[in-house]
Write an enzyme that holds these catalytic residues in place. Structure first.
Site, PDB file in Angstrom:
ATOM      1  N   GLY A  48      -2.650  -2.990   6.117  1.00 39.11           N
ATOM      2  CA  GLY A  48      -1.377  -3.081   5.417  1.00 39.11           C
ATOM      3  C   GLY A  48      -0.650  -4.311   5.922  1.00 39.11           C
ATOM      4  O   GLY A  48      -0.461  -4.461   7.135  1.00 39.11           O
ATOM      5  N   GLY A  83       0.783  -1.225   0.000  1.00 39.01           N
ATOM      6  CA  GLY A  83       0.000   0.000   0.000  1.00 39.01           C
ATOM      7  C   GLY A  83       0.811   1.268   0.000  1.00 39.01           C
ATOM      8  O   GLY A  83       2.036   1.276  -0.186  1.00 39.01           O
ATOM      9  N   VAL A 103      -3.646  -4.175  11.021  1.00 40.50           N
ATOM     10  CA  VAL A 103      -4.835  -3.339  10.867  1.00 40.50           C
ATOM     11  C   VAL A 103      -4.830  -2.232  11.908  1.00 40.50           C
ATOM     12  O   VAL A 103      -4.411  -2.435  13.050  1.00 40.50           O
ATOM     13  CB  VAL A 103      -6.112  -4.197  10.978  1.00 40.50           C
ATOM     14  CG1 VAL A 103      -6.185  -4.923  12.309  1.00 40.50           C
ATOM     15  CG2 VAL A 103      -7.364  -3.358  10.774  1.00 40.50           C
ATOM     16  N   TYR A 119      -1.404   7.163   8.315  1.00 44.96           N
ATOM     17  CA  TYR A 119      -1.012   7.841   9.554  1.00 44.96           C
ATOM     18  C   TYR A 119      -1.377   6.970  10.747  1.00 44.96           C
ATOM     19  O   TYR A 119      -2.432   6.331  10.771  1.00 44.96           O
ATOM     20  CB  TYR A 119      -1.747   9.183   9.676  1.00 44.96           C
ATOM     21  CG  TYR A 119      -1.596   9.852  11.030  1.00 44.96           C
ATOM     22  CD1 TYR A 119      -0.373  10.411  11.415  1.00 44.96           C
ATOM     23  CD2 TYR A 119      -2.656   9.893  11.930  1.00 44.96           C
ATOM     24  CE1 TYR A 119      -0.228  11.001  12.663  1.00 44.96           C
ATOM     25  CE2 TYR A 119      -2.521  10.489  13.174  1.00 44.96           C
ATOM     26  CZ  TYR A 119      -1.304  11.033  13.541  1.00 44.96           C
ATOM     27  OH  TYR A 119      -1.156  11.615  14.772  1.00 44.96           O
ATOM     28  N   CYS A 138      -3.845   6.468   2.005  1.00 44.49           N
ATOM     29  CA  CYS A 138      -3.763   5.229   1.225  1.00 44.49           C
ATOM     30  C   CYS A 138      -3.686   5.502  -0.275  1.00 44.49           C
ATOM     31  O   CYS A 138      -4.003   4.640  -1.099  1.00 44.49           O
ATOM     32  CB  CYS A 138      -4.934   4.311   1.547  1.00 44.49           C
ATOM     33  SG  CYS A 138      -5.052   3.913   3.311  1.00 44.49           S
TER      34      CYS A 138
END
Length: 244
Positions: free
Chosen positions: A179, A92, A191, A96, A208
């Site tokens: 990710g 990806g 996650v 943040y 993303c």
């Protein structure tokens, strides 16, 4: 299926204490910890594990940080300012992490579980959706855009708007990010679920990789937003989906 740890594997050096977690997982609570430290620890854990190493769930809160995935493009970093940007080997683009966000890293042997990456991602997303259900929020997937989204007009009742959509994100907010990295059939990264956080840093990036994508948290939606309670629920749901 998880495997009982040997004495040598129960508490690898540098990791928080192990405790019995849901569905046979080992659970480690890191508290607030720098992203780079857990990144290095996940790599070391995965490189050292054997077919007998039990699967683990790591519960983490990171200080403010932008992480850039392997596909990350610099143009999606709009104005990082004083928040550090850390390259990562997860899939990806940029995202943040910060206080008030629940992060869970599953370290799972997919070969032992008997599933492939696509199914693994589906199960991660299912765990998030069920975690949101527990606080009354309807979460759903958007095709080809990993993560979980809500309908901003009615996050407690409405799902994905029906019909053709010129902008697939119109009216939606992203509440959870995914990710992952798989090495030797074993997973790390995981996650993050936005619970009660400062959302302004998301405005410094294209979240993303999607320009203008709205990002929300449970507090903004008006849902119950105790990070500890949400973390426990998410860990339980992840263990449920990743233990069979």
């Amino acid at each position: 299926m998880n495997v009982s740890p040997s004495a040598a594997e129960a508490d690898p050096a540098g990791l928080p204490p192990a405790e019995a977690g849901p569905a046979g997982f080992i659970l480690r609570r890191w508290g607030v910890v720098e992203y780079a430290r857990t990144f290095a620890a996940m790599q070391a854990f995965t490189a050292a594990r054997s077919p007998q190493t039990p699967d683990e769930l790591w519960l983490v809160t990171h200080p403010p940080v932008f992480t850039q995935g392997v596909a990350g493009r610099p143009e999606h970093l709009l104005a990082p300012g004083d928040i550090p940007v850390v390259p990562s080997n997860r899939g990806g683009q940029v995202t943040y992490h910060g206080p008030g966000q629940v992060v869970v890293y599953p370290l799972v042997d997919l070969r032992r579980l008997g599933i492939y990456v696509k199914e693994y991602v589906f199960r991660l997303e299912a765990a998030v959706i069920q975690t949101l259900e527990a606080v009354g929020v309807v979460g759903f997937r958007v095709e080809s855009a990993p993560g979980i989204y809500v309908n901003l007009a009615d996050p407690f009742q409405a799902g994905l708007p029906a019909g053709p959509r010129q902008d697939p994100f119109a009216g939606l907010g992203k509440v959870a990010q995914l990710g992952i990295k798989v090495s030797g059939h074993c997973t790390y990264h995981g996650v993050s679920l936005n619970v009660a956080m400062d959302l302004k840093p998301f405005l410094r990036i294209n979240p993303c990789g999607y320009a203008g994508l709205a990002t929300v948290d449970l507090a903004t939606l008006g849902a119950p937003s105790d990070p500890e309670a949400v973390a426990e629920r998410l860990a339980e749901r992840l263990a449920h989906h990743l233990s069979r």
